[in-house]
Scaffold this motif. Structure first.
Motif, PDB file in Angstrom:
ATOM      1  N   THR A 108       0.678  -1.061   0.477  1.00 29.86           N
ATOM      2  CA  THR A 108       0.008  -0.235   0.095  1.00 29.86           C
ATOM      3  C   THR A 108       0.850   1.511  -0.092  1.00 29.86           C
ATOM      4  OG1 THR A 108      -1.047  -0.822   1.354  1.00 29.86           O
ATOM      5  CG2 THR A 108      -2.153   1.491   0.937  1.00 29.86           C
ATOM      6  N   ILE A 109       0.548   2.191  -1.296  1.00 30.86           N
ATOM      7  CA  ILE A 109       1.361   3.605  -0.667  1.00 30.86           C
ATOM      8  C   ILE A 109       0.382   4.653  -0.860  1.00 30.86           C
ATOM      9  CG2 ILE A 109       2.103   5.216  -2.119  1.00 30.86           C
ATOM     10  CD1 ILE A 109       3.400   2.651  -4.115  1.00 30.86           C
ATOM     11  N   ARG A 110       1.088   5.366   0.555  1.00 30.42           N
ATOM     12  CA  ARG A 110      -0.339   6.518   0.876  1.00 30.42           C
ATOM     13  C   ARG A 110       0.282   7.686   0.451  1.00 30.42           C
ATOM     14  NH1 ARG A 110      -2.903   8.231   6.273  1.00 30.42           N
ATOM     15  NH2 ARG A 110      -4.498   9.865   5.846  1.00 30.42           N
ATOM     16  N   ALA A 111      -0.064   8.658  -0.303  1.00 29.38           N
ATOM     17  CA  ALA A 111       0.552   9.645  -0.473  1.00 29.38           C
ATOM     18  C   ALA A 111      -0.981  11.077  -0.418  1.00 29.38           C
ATOM     19  CB  ALA A 111       0.783  10.284  -2.688  1.00 29.38           C
ATOM     20  N   ASN A 112       0.005  11.566   0.482  1.00 25.42           N
ATOM     21  CA  ASN A 112      -1.449  12.557   1.359  1.00 25.42           C
ATOM     22  C   ASN A 112      -0.334  14.084   1.802  1.00 25.42           C
ATOM     23  OD1 ASN A 112      -1.570  13.395   4.253  1.00 25.42           O
ATOM     24  ND2 ASN A 112      -3.847  12.839   3.624  1.00 25.42           N
ATOM     25  N   LYS A 113      -0.916  14.996   1.018  1.00 24.66           N
ATOM     26  CA  LYS A 113      -0.611  16.270   1.099  1.00 24.66           C
ATOM     27  C   LYS A 113      -0.087  16.931   2.466  1.00 24.66           C
ATOM     28  CE  LYS A 113      -4.832  18.389   0.352  1.00 24.66           C
ATOM     29  NZ  LYS A 113      -5.784  17.598   1.001  1.00 24.66           N
ATOM     30  N   ASP A 114      -1.017  16.971   3.067  1.00 26.74           N
ATOM     31  CA  ASP A 114      -0.863  17.236   5.141  1.00 26.74           C
ATOM     32  C   ASP A 114      -0.328  16.461   5.634  1.00 26.74           C
ATOM     33  OD1 ASP A 114      -3.534  18.851   4.820  1.00 26.74           O
ATOM     34  OD2 ASP A 114      -4.345  16.752   4.303  1.00 26.74           O
ATOM     35  N   GLY A 115       1.055  14.911   5.203  1.00 28.38           N
ATOM     36  CA  GLY A 115       1.612  14.453   5.841  1.00 28.38           C
ATOM     37  C   GLY A 115       1.116  13.248   6.047  1.00 28.38           C
ATOM     38  N   TYR A 116      -0.100  12.697   6.671  1.00 32.02           N
ATOM     39  CA  TYR A 116      -0.191  11.425   7.220  1.00 32.02           C
ATOM     40  C   TYR A 116       0.202  10.688   6.242  1.00 32.02           C
ATOM     41  CZ  TYR A 116      -3.767  15.185   8.660  1.00 32.02           C
ATOM     42  OH  TYR A 116      -4.717  15.570   9.760  1.00 32.02           O
ATOM     43  N   ILE A 117       0.990   9.997   7.116  1.00 32.64           N
ATOM     44  CA  ILE A 117       1.665   8.826   6.502  1.00 32.64           C
ATOM     45  C   ILE A 117       0.988   6.993   7.285  1.00 32.64           C
ATOM     46  CG2 ILE A 117       3.728  10.408   5.847  1.00 32.64           C
ATOM     47  CD1 ILE A 117       5.033   8.859   8.344  1.00 32.64           C
ATOM     48  N   ALA A 118       0.159   7.212   8.317  1.00 34.97           N
ATOM     49  CA  ALA A 118      -0.256   6.093   8.687  1.00 34.97           C
ATOM     50  C   ALA A 118      -1.154   5.260   7.671  1.00 34.97           C
ATOM     51  CB  ALA A 118      -1.113   6.360  10.206  1.00 34.97           C
ATOM     52  N   ARG A 119      -1.440   4.291   7.869  1.00 39.85           N
ATOM     53  CA  ARG A 119      -1.703   3.198   6.996  1.00 39.85           C
ATOM     54  C   ARG A 119      -3.311   3.504   6.619  1.00 39.85           C
ATOM     55  NH1 ARG A 119      -5.916  -0.810   6.746  1.00 39.85           N
ATOM     56  NH2 ARG A 119      -5.850  -1.551   8.945  1.00 39.85           N
TER      57      ARG A 119
ATOM     58  N   TRP B  18       1.591   7.430  14.353  1.00 41.90           N
ATOM     59  CA  TRP B  18       1.499   8.086  13.449  1.00 41.90           C
ATOM     60  C   TRP B  18      -0.414   7.934  13.236  1.00 41.90           C
ATOM     61  CZ3 TRP B  18       4.939  10.982  12.234  1.00 41.90           C
ATOM     62  CH2 TRP B  18       6.176   9.916  12.032  1.00 41.90           C
ATOM     63  N   ALA B  19      -0.544   6.985  13.039  1.00 44.04           N
ATOM     64  CA  ALA B  19      -2.400   7.168  13.313  1.00 44.04           C
ATOM     65  C   ALA B  19      -2.797   7.811  14.560  1.00 44.04           C
ATOM     66  CB  ALA B  19      -3.038   5.516  13.625  1.00 44.04           C
ATOM     67  N   ILE B  20      -1.977   8.224  15.338  1.00 42.14           N
ATOM     68  CA  ILE B  20      -2.885   8.966  16.883  1.00 42.14           C
ATOM     69  C   ILE B  20      -2.927  11.210  15.839  1.00 42.14           C
ATOM     70  CG2 ILE B  20      -2.256  10.043  18.998  1.00 42.14           C
ATOM     71  CD1 ILE B  20      -2.801   6.987  18.807  1.00 42.14           C
ATOM     72  N   LEU B  21      -1.660  11.170  15.384  1.00 42.75           N
ATOM     73  CA  LEU B  21      -1.627  12.194  14.595  1.00 42.75           C
ATOM     74  C   LEU B  21      -3.003  12.494  13.557  1.00 42.75           C
ATOM     75  CD1 LEU B  21       2.226  12.812  13.439  1.00 42.75           C
ATOM     76  CD2 LEU B  21       0.943  13.413  15.697  1.00 42.75           C
ATOM     77  N   GLU B  22      -2.968  11.523  13.295  1.00 38.68           N
ATOM     78  CA  GLU B  22      -4.285  11.748  12.071  1.00 38.68           C
ATOM     79  C   GLU B  22      -6.132  11.715  12.963  1.00 38.68           C
ATOM     80  OE1 GLU B  22      -4.280   9.372   8.775  1.00 38.68           O
ATOM     81  OE2 GLU B  22      -5.656  10.073   7.836  1.00 38.68           O
ATOM     82  N   SER B  23      -5.799  10.834  13.695  1.00 41.54           N
ATOM     83  CA  SER B  23      -7.135  10.435  14.430  1.00 41.54           C
ATOM     84  C   SER B  23      -6.986  11.964  15.383  1.00 41.54           C
ATOM     85  CB  SER B  23      -6.696   9.055  15.724  1.00 41.54           C
ATOM     86  OG  SER B  23      -7.906   9.320  16.284  1.00 41.54           O
ATOM     87  N   ARG B  24      -6.249  12.213  15.835  1.00 37.93           N
ATOM     88  CA  ARG B  24      -6.734  13.531  16.991  1.00 37.93           C
ATOM     89  C   ARG B  24      -6.889  14.810  15.489  1.00 37.93           C
ATOM     90  NH1 ARG B  24      -1.667  16.411  18.580  1.00 37.93           N
ATOM     91  NH2 ARG B  24      -3.053  17.921  20.660  1.00 37.93           N
ATOM     92  N   ASP B  25      -6.870  15.059  14.773  1.00 43.98           N
ATOM     93  CA  ASP B  25      -7.311  15.448  13.255  1.00 43.98           C
ATOM     94  C   ASP B  25      -8.475  15.551  13.367  1.00 43.98           C
ATOM     95  OD1 ASP B  25      -4.890  17.450  14.129  1.00 43.98           O
ATOM     96  OD2 ASP B  25      -4.216  16.691  12.152  1.00 43.98           O
ATOM     97  N   GLN B  26      -8.776  14.116  12.909  1.00 45.92           N
ATOM     98  CA  GLN B  26     -10.318  13.762  12.723  1.00 45.92           C
ATOM     99  C   GLN B  26     -11.568  13.986  14.478  1.00 45.92           C
ATOM    100  OE1 GLN B  26      -9.668   9.839  11.791  1.00 45.92           O
ATOM    101  NE2 GLN B  26      -9.198   9.372   9.806  1.00 45.92           N
ATOM    102  N   LEU B  27     -10.928  14.046  15.365  1.00 46.06           N
ATOM    103  CA  LEU B  27     -11.315  13.564  16.296  1.00 46.06           C
ATOM    104  C   LEU B  27     -11.448  15.550  16.042  1.00 46.06           C
ATOM    105  CD1 LEU B  27      -9.994  12.423  19.255  1.00 46.06           C
ATOM    106  CD2 LEU B  27     -12.092  11.545  18.730  1.00 46.06           C
ATOM    107  N   ARG B  28     -10.707  16.295  16.061  1.00 45.09           N
ATOM    108  CA  ARG B  28     -10.596  18.012  16.194  1.00 45.09           C
ATOM    109  C   ARG B  28     -12.111  18.596  14.503  1.00 45.09           C
ATOM    110  NH1 ARG B  28      -6.328  19.709  15.080  1.00 45.09           N
ATOM    111  NH2 ARG B  28      -5.239  19.558  16.878  1.00 45.09           N
TER     112      ARG B  28
ATOM    113  N   ALA C 152      -6.111   5.405  11.152  1.00 47.39           N
ATOM    114  CA  ALA C 152      -6.581   6.488  12.251  1.00 47.39           C
ATOM    115  C   ALA C 152      -8.074   6.220  12.740  1.00 47.39           C
ATOM    116  CB  ALA C 152      -6.460   7.874  11.912  1.00 47.39           C
ATOM    117  N   ARG C 153      -8.761   5.991  11.332  1.00 47.20           N
ATOM    118  CA  ARG C 153     -10.371   6.070  11.335  1.00 47.20           C
ATOM    119  C   ARG C 153     -10.718   4.986  12.582  1.00 47.20           C
ATOM    120  NH1 ARG C 153     -13.453  10.054  11.333  1.00 47.20           N
ATOM    121  NH2 ARG C 153     -12.915  10.469   8.974  1.00 47.20           N
ATOM    122  N   SER C 154      -9.767   4.094  12.994  1.00 43.32           N
ATOM    123  CA  SER C 154     -10.519   2.684  14.092  1.00 43.32           C
ATOM    124  C   SER C 154      -9.790   3.617  15.498  1.00 43.32           C
ATOM    125  CB  SER C 154      -9.362   1.642  13.858  1.00 43.32           C
ATOM    126  OG  SER C 154      -9.758   1.002  12.107  1.00 43.32           O
ATOM    127  N   VAL C 155      -9.555   4.459  15.338  1.00 46.64           N
ATOM    128  CA  VAL C 155      -9.030   5.323  17.067  1.00 46.64           C
ATOM    129  C   VAL C 155      -9.625   5.763  17.234  1.00 46.64           C
ATOM    130  CG1 VAL C 155      -7.635   6.552  18.004  1.00 46.64           C
ATOM    131  CG2 VAL C 155      -6.375   4.776  16.327  1.00 46.64           C
TER     132      VAL C 155
END
Ligand SMILES: Cc1ncc(C[n+]2csc(CCOP(=O)(O)OP(=O)(O)O)c2C)c(N)n1
Ligand code: SF4
Ligand SMILES: [Mg+2]
Lengths: 348, 612
Positions: free
Chosen positions: B72-83, B518-528, B599-602
């Protein structure tokens, strides 16, 4: 005589100025008469006579009465009473860390031939510079007398239990796997063991000595094949062994027809006066064959079974630098900043 | 959405949907042993070279050839690199899994498939692109036996065309991948070009995903955690390395061997290191302990099964107080099945590895940069505290490629701890090995070979007094146990401090560690963004816990401990360490399925536990 005042003669010292007392250890807590104590005494004498600096010696051991014995000789050497059956790995690590150390490992027949057989065989393969001594009593002394894997077929425990499994011959195993100095002796054979230990010190590779060492408490009775009495009756020495250290220029006459002379790594000479006509201790295959025959004939063959001074040892195979790895300075073990920068550049 | 199967020469030229730039995850489903790794690396690097933050995760079986593998390759402009949980773009190369792979996609995803697989009939809510791989590969690769490998380069070209990845970057990545093998590079480039040309001529873009140039990877490197650790160990001055091969740790030592051979041969042509492939992990740790005792910087690398085997020696080293470094590249549980999948399942057993009372220092890197820096920490702490130090990485970190800032050259000198030299002994006359002279619990040691009659001491496990003489006296034993514990307490102030992200205004806290970061960084943004919940975050970097960990729990009413195991292992450790009143604040979000945490699972679980 005690009343006659005399000037006390200076204590006898060896070639590095130490007395035999400098090679002593703590007071033994093993049973009186235990073969292991006699082996400790021979080690002290051999190290003293060879003038080995005690500070350069390490004494790794496993677990067992035998493995406790390093506490009872050479207190000026570092000891490591490790875990059961794993002395070979600890010794290997230590020798790699500091190639100048002289490793004298002490193990038991239980420690080596059962729980430790895996590490034992791999140590033999590597030809690590070490003197590996099995203090072999055919039982687990420290856990009170169960059979070990070197117990002979048909030998009897005090409780009457008969051993019905064949023994592991640690010498045959060591020879076939690559150890470069292999022999068997008896804790009660003072002269032979003494000479073999001195030769062992002169050898730069794996020395494996299986020393039959009776356990007076659990395996010295009628029916045991590792008792003092059984050894007296069945010991079959292959050679009459003398050792001439490199620093002693004594030229004893010997008959080259009847005696085989081996030049050791440090220039010493091991002289094996043949008691058996055609035994050649540089012939690996024959050595193993002869050990097999001894089993069939119920004889306890002793002597130097195999010696090879040509094979490279593990330190040489790994091409380790001359200075001990343990104390190399930062400047040697940490490559410069430019090495990291180049590595980073290649990953961009 | 209408059926959007785009077969050759049937381009519908439909309306372009909205554009999604630099925000996608692409999954390549293949069979292991088919050589897709190079193709995937080329894709990853091409995106990276275009300045777009990217991560690559290889989900592979414990097998040499023939079982399914996903990359799996993830490209993300915001720098999210978790799965990312959802796959946006599937490259279906494996006939075995193709159906299931397609069925599990969310509506709207794109599928690139091998024409004979005929996948487009499976669903009508996806975008399908079919590629006749066999027809395309034959002309560029006349040698039939190479076709299987080169075939995979075709999809690189197709994807490049569809996502608008710059072909110049693809070529650069290929030249790099095949470095000095010009012929192989040319062959592979031809295959890429064939794919690209085919897509240009025969496929019409239907999906919204695009890669466009950014400037977010300038100066950065790409490296896997094991290689980073290997570099770290070399610069930490490791001298004795022992190992027994086990995925996912083998590549750490294999890379280290390469680095050492290149940079650690002295002017005399001799090695300033020793590497031994041991007969098993018992021997590997035994050699580490022997070498550490004799003064070397010694290490081994392993995974859970090896850690289990090292248990007895770990206790001996703890009591005999011998330094050594053990890398645990964590993977899923015992025996066969999922040994090539990531996990954080060894935390509890390693913290207390062995029998009797034992506790070990654990360091927990979250990134390749920390694999590098914690290598220095690990060796320094091991020698400073005369004990084993375990570095708890995991498969996701160790074996996958990660972007990073370049590593910084260590500025501190190597710390060898309290070692007495011959000169020290001459001055002091003697020493007591296990005496707490400085009040920090750490005694002074000598190395075997120290040329002084008082240098030697007798090393053994539990039964010894301050002078390392044999003792079974209750008071000697108790004093010794207390002193060793004092060492551990002292270590709290020396281990790496946690990373803290807090605004001090919320009562919700998250504690995580390692790659979960890496999932937490993204999850915190999702929560916010999605729930208007602010969550403070503390990332544990070591055990024993430092003061900051306790403070964080004090400051938050609800603390979610996120980890990649079933039994909430870190939460259990925390429970043992915090004031009893605080235990109730700890809530577990523990996930284990063998895939890196997303992140989504968290977010989903935290929201449901928050009662929202
Ligand atoms: C892992 C482990 N299992 C078992 C023991 C118990 N144990 C201690 S000594 C010993 C046998 C020692 O026999 P040997 O090596 O022949 O030494 P001896 O006492 O006969 O000299 C055993 C089984 C142990 N210490 N560790
Ligand atoms: S029990 Fe046996 S081996 Fe142990 S000390 Fe006594 S005699 Fe020696
Ligand atoms: Mg025994």
């Amino acid at each position: 005589m005690a009343t006659t005042p005399t000037s006390t003669p200076p204590p006898k010292t060896n070639r590095i100025g130490l007395t035999v007392l400098d090679y002593r250890g703590g007071k033994t807590t093993l049973c009186a008469g235990c073969g292991h104590n006699a082996i400790s005494e021979r080690i002290i004498d051999a190290m003293y006579e060879m003038g080995v600096p005690p500070e350069r010696v390490i004494k790794p051991s496993g677990i067992g009465c035998s493995s406790k014995s390093p506490a009872y000789f050479m207190s000026r050497s570092h000891s490591f009473n490790a875990v059961h059956g794993r002395m070979p790995s600890v010794a290997t690590g230590a020798v790699l860390a500091n190639r100048r150390l002289i490793a004298l490992g002490v193990s038991g027949d239980g420690d080596t031939a059962s729980i430790g057989i895996g590490q034992f065989v791999h140590l033999m393969r590597r030809n690590l510079p070490i003197i590996y001594i099995i203090e072999d009593n055919g039982v687990y002394g420290l856990t009170k007398g169960q059979f070990s894997a070197t117990a002979d077929l048909g030998s009897k425990l005090k409780t009457g239990v008969i051993n019905d499994l064949p023994p592991i011959d640690t010498c045959a195993l060591a020879i076939s796997l690559g150890a470069t100095f292999v022999g068997r002796s008896f804790s009660g054979d003072k002269k032979q063991l003494h000479s073999m230990l001195k030769a062992a010190i002169a050898h730069h590779g794996t020395v494996m000595l299986d020393v039959v060492s009776p356990c007076v408490t659990f395996n010295d009775h009628e029916g045991s094949t590792k008792s003092y009495k059984y050894m007296k009756d069945h010991e079959e020495p292959l050679q009459d062994i003398t050792f001439v250290p490199a620093f002693e220029e004594i030229n004893v006459e010997y008959d080259p027809g009847a005696t085989l002379e081996v030049t050791m790594h440090d220039g010493s000479h091991l002289r094996l006066r043949k008691l058996e006509e055609d035994y050649d201790p540089t012939d690996k295959i024959n050595a193993i064959k002869r050990l097999g025959e001894a089993h069939d004939k119920n004889e306890v063959l002793t002597g130097v079974f195999y010696v090879n001074t040509q094979a490279p040892n593990f330190i040489e195979m790994l091409n380790i630098t001359d200075e001990p790895l343990a104390t190399l300075p930062d400047s040697v073990v940490r490559p410069g900043r430019e090495v990291l920068e180049k590595a980073m550049e290649e990953l961009r | 959405m209408a059926t959007t199967d785009v077969a050759p020469h049937q381009a519908t030229g439909g309306v372009q949907p909205k554009r999604v730039v630099n925000n996608m995850s692409l999954q390549v489903a293949t069979v292991n042993g088919s050589g897709s790794q190079s193709s995937n690396t080329v894709l990853l690097r091409s995106i990276f070279q275009m300045g777009v933050p990217v991560s690559g995760k290889n989900l592979f079986p414990s097998n040499i050839a023939g079982l399914p593998t996903w990359y799996t390759i993830r490209a993300n402009k915001d720098g999210y690199i978790a799965r990312k949980k959802e796959i946006d773009f599937l490259v279906a190369m494996n006939p075995e899994t193709a159906q299931e792979d397609v069925m599990s996609l969310d509506p709207g995803a794109a599928v690139l498939y091998d024409e004979p697989l005929n996948l487009s009939k499976l669903r009508n809510d996806l975008i399908f692109y079919s590629v006749p791989y066999d027809k395309l590969v034959a002309p560029v690769c006349p040698e039939a036996k190479l076709r299987k490998l080169v075939r995979n380069m075709i999809y690189v070209g197709v994807v490049a065309r569809l996502l608008e990845i710059d072909m110049a970057e693809v070529e650069k990545a290929i030249r790099r991948q095949f470095a000095k093998k010009v012929k192989a590079a040319n062959l592979n480039m031809a295959a890429v070009q064939a794919g690209f040309d085919y897509a240009a001529a025969s496929l019409t873009k239907q999906d919204p995903y695009l890669i466009q140039r950014m400037d977010k990877t300038r100066g950065k490197i790409i490296i896997d955690g094991n290689s980073a650790a290997a570099l770290g160990c070399m610069f930490a001055g490791v001298t004795v390395v022992t190992w027994y091969p086990i995925t996912p740790s083998s590549s750490l030592v294999e890379t280290l061997i390469d680095y050492l051979k290149e940079h650690r041969i002295g002017p005399d042509g001799k090695a300033t290191f020793a590497v031994v492939q041991a007969e098993d992990e018992l021997a590997a740790i035994g050699m580490v302990v022997g070498a550490g005792w004799a003064g070397a910087r010694s290490m081994t690398a392993t995974a859970g099964p090896g850690i289990s085997l090292m248990s007895e020696f770990a206790g001996l080293a703890y009591y005999a107080e011998v330094p050594g470094v053990i890398w645990d590249i964590q993977r899923v549980g015992p025996s066969t099945g999922l040994p090539t999948r990531t996990s954080q399942g060894d935390i509890l057993s390693t913290a207390f590895l062995s029998h009797g009372d034992t506790k070990h220092i654990l360091l927990i890197p979250n990134s390749v940069a920390e694999c590098f820096s914690m290598a220095q920490d690990a060796f320094n702490l091991a020698e400073q505290f005369q004990t084993l130090v375990f570095v708890m990485a995991d498969l996701d970190l160790g074996m996958n490629n990660w972007m990073s800032d370049p590593f910084e050259y260590p500025t501190e000198p190597i710390k060898r701890g309290k070692v007495l030299s011959k000169e020290d002994l001459e001055r002091m006359g003697g020493f007591a090995r296990y005496k707490d002279v400085d009040g920090d619990g750490v005694g002074y040691r000598t190395l075997p070979g120290t040329d002084h009659p008082a240098a030697a001491y007798f090393t053994r496990g539990t039964g010894h007094n301050e002078k390392s003489q044999y003792s079974e006296r209750p008071d000697d034993f108790e004093h010794n146990m207390e002193r060793i514990n004092r060492k551990f307490e002292t270590a709290r102030s020396f281990v790496p401090r946690p990373e803290l992200m807090s605004n001090g205004k919320t009562k919700v806290g998250i504690i995580a560690y390692g790659t979960s970061h890496w999932a937490i960084l993204e999850s915190r943004d999702q929560l916010r963004k999605e729930y208007n919940i602010e969550a403070d975050y503390l990332r544990i970097r070591a055990y024993p816990f430092t003061r900051e960990v306790h403070e964080f729990i004090e400051q938050h009413d609800r603390v979610y401990v996120v980890e990649q195991n079933r039994d909430a292992q870190m939460q259990s450790l925390l429970k043992l360490d915090v004031r009893p009143e605080l235990v109730m604040r700890l809530r577990s979000i523990a996930h284990i399925h063998g895939l890196p945490l997303d992140a989504r699972s968290v977010t989903d679980e935290l929201i449901s536990m928050e009662g929202k």
